[in-house]
Design a protein around this motif. Structure first.
Motif, PDB file in Angstrom:
ATOM      1  N   VAL A 197      38.055  36.906  37.774  1.00 43.81           N
ATOM      2  CA  VAL A 197      36.783  37.621  37.852  1.00 43.81           C
ATOM      3  C   VAL A 197      35.693  36.853  37.131  1.00 43.81           C
ATOM      4  O   VAL A 197      34.580  36.674  37.651  1.00 43.81           O
ATOM      5  CB  VAL A 197      36.927  39.043  37.270  1.00 43.81           C
ATOM      6  CG1 VAL A 197      35.552  39.699  37.098  1.00 43.81           C
ATOM      7  CG2 VAL A 197      37.815  39.892  38.162  1.00 43.81           C
TER       8      VAL A 197
ATOM      9  N   VAL B  49      31.458  41.184  42.241  1.00 43.23           N
ATOM     10  CA  VAL B  49      32.827  41.650  42.006  1.00 43.23           C
ATOM     11  C   VAL B  49      32.800  43.162  41.834  1.00 43.23           C
ATOM     12  O   VAL B  49      32.149  43.685  40.917  1.00 43.23           O
ATOM     13  CB  VAL B  49      33.454  40.980  40.768  1.00 43.23           C
ATOM     14  CG1 VAL B  49      34.894  41.466  40.590  1.00 43.23           C
ATOM     15  CG2 VAL B  49      33.410  39.466  40.899  1.00 43.23           C
TER      16      VAL B  49
ATOM     17  N   ILE C 254      38.367  44.664  44.052  1.00 49.82           N
ATOM     18  CA  ILE C 254      39.552  44.958  43.246  1.00 49.82           C
ATOM     19  C   ILE C 254      40.015  46.370  43.556  1.00 49.82           C
ATOM     20  O   ILE C 254      39.277  47.341  43.361  1.00 49.82           O
ATOM     21  CB  ILE C 254      39.257  44.813  41.744  1.00 49.82           C
ATOM     22  CG1 ILE C 254      38.762  43.394  41.438  1.00 49.82           C
ATOM     23  CG2 ILE C 254      40.501  45.135  40.919  1.00 49.82           C
ATOM     24  CD1 ILE C 254      38.293  43.198  40.011  1.00 49.82           C
TER      25      ILE C 254
ATOM     26  N   LEU D 170      37.874  44.161  32.859  1.00 48.62           N
ATOM     27  CA  LEU D 170      37.232  43.688  34.084  1.00 48.62           C
ATOM     28  C   LEU D 170      35.713  43.800  33.981  1.00 48.62           C
ATOM     29  O   LEU D 170      34.979  42.911  34.433  1.00 48.62           O
ATOM     30  CB  LEU D 170      37.747  44.492  35.280  1.00 48.62           C
ATOM     31  CG  LEU D 170      39.227  44.275  35.624  1.00 48.62           C
ATOM     32  CD1 LEU D 170      39.677  45.289  36.674  1.00 48.62           C
ATOM     33  CD2 LEU D 170      39.473  42.853  36.121  1.00 48.62           C
TER      34      LEU D 170
ATOM     35  N   ALA E 122      32.855  42.386  36.358  1.00 46.65           N
ATOM     36  CA  ALA E 122      33.083  43.270  37.504  1.00 46.65           C
ATOM     37  C   ALA E 122      32.281  44.558  37.331  1.00 46.65           C
ATOM     38  O   ALA E 122      31.967  44.970  36.209  1.00 46.65           O
ATOM     39  CB  ALA E 122      34.566  43.600  37.628  1.00 46.65           C
TER      40      ALA E 122
END
Length: 246
Positions: free
Chosen positions: A161, A171, A196, A211, A216
């Motif tokens: 990521v 992302v 994801i 994340l 993300a």
């Protein structure tokens, strides 16, 4: 109707004879019962396409005259799907659906709440996913077979990521507690998108934190909670409408 697609490691130039054997040849000659004179589209799974005509057919082998050869443009933006391991009975279904919906790359992820555990069998499981991706690509007549990566841990995913964000990728971590909506993400002009998808039990707080720290964005895909095996396909469909992919 477009001709059926079959894959060769290398597609010959126009005028040459191509040989389709091995698993692809058996599927074409035995399962599909393709005969002399029928059209087939050949592909190397990396963008090359060629119209061809069957000139000889045996039990598990076809010979084909290559009529033309061209390269299909890749989709934009390129989409990588990070898929937390689904339950075994839905695992290959997830790959089939996301491949048919247009995923360009697939990353299996051993998330904290995964019921399935690939410990000591990761290589075999990845090969099953690669086979499922190839079969689904053939079914949907794709010029590109999605690349299926090796199994990733959460640490490896965080690095993936971070690297993607540094390249300018969008992302999206699909999660029911997301503060924003998938449709509000800045897809315009993006060359790369990473989706994801968590397991049936969802992403845990630690995963969301890691994340998010890597760049993300946790977002809601829609008004309902989707199974992990179908979420990627739904997201890819929405992405197709929101970007030049469609």
């Amino acid at each position: 109707m477009a001709a059926t697609v079959f894959y060769l490691d290398e597609v010959p130039e126009p005028g040459a004879t191509a040989v389709l054997d091995g698993p692809e040849g058996r599927h074409a000659a035995t399962v599909r019962r393709i005969r002399v004179g029928e059209p087939i589209t050949l592909s190397d799974g990396h963008g090359v396409l060629a119209d061809s005509e069957v000139v000889a057919a045996q039990k598990d082998r076809l010979e084909l005259k290559v009529l033309d050869r061209r390269v299909a443009a890749p989709a934009t933006p390129q989409v990588t799907v990070v898929q937390a391991l689904p339950k075994s009975d839905r695992s290959e279904l997830a790959i089939e659906l996301m491949t048919e919906a247009g995923a360009d790359a697939i990353v299996p992820w051993q998330a904290a709440r995964c019921v399935s555990n690939w410990e000591n069998k990761a290589h075999k499981a990845v090969e099953k996913w690669r086979t499922a991706a190839k079969q689904a690509a053939r079914q949907s007549r794709r010029a590109y077979i999605p690349d299926v990566a090796e199994l990733h841990s959460t640490r490896q995913l965080v690095e993936l990521v971070r690297s993607a964000v540094e390249r300018g990728a969008v992302v999206a971590a699909l999660h029911e507690s997301g503060a924003g909506r998938f449709t509000e993400l800045p897809f315009e002009g993006a060359a790369e998108v990473v989706l994801i998808v968590g397991p049936e039990g969802g992403l845990d707080d630690s995963e969301i934190a890691q994340l998010s720290e890597a760049g993300a964005r946790a977002v809601l895909l829609g008004p309902t909670v989707l199974r992990t095996s179908t979420a990627a396909a739904v997201a890819l469909g929405a992405l197709g409408a929101l970007t030049p992919r469609w």
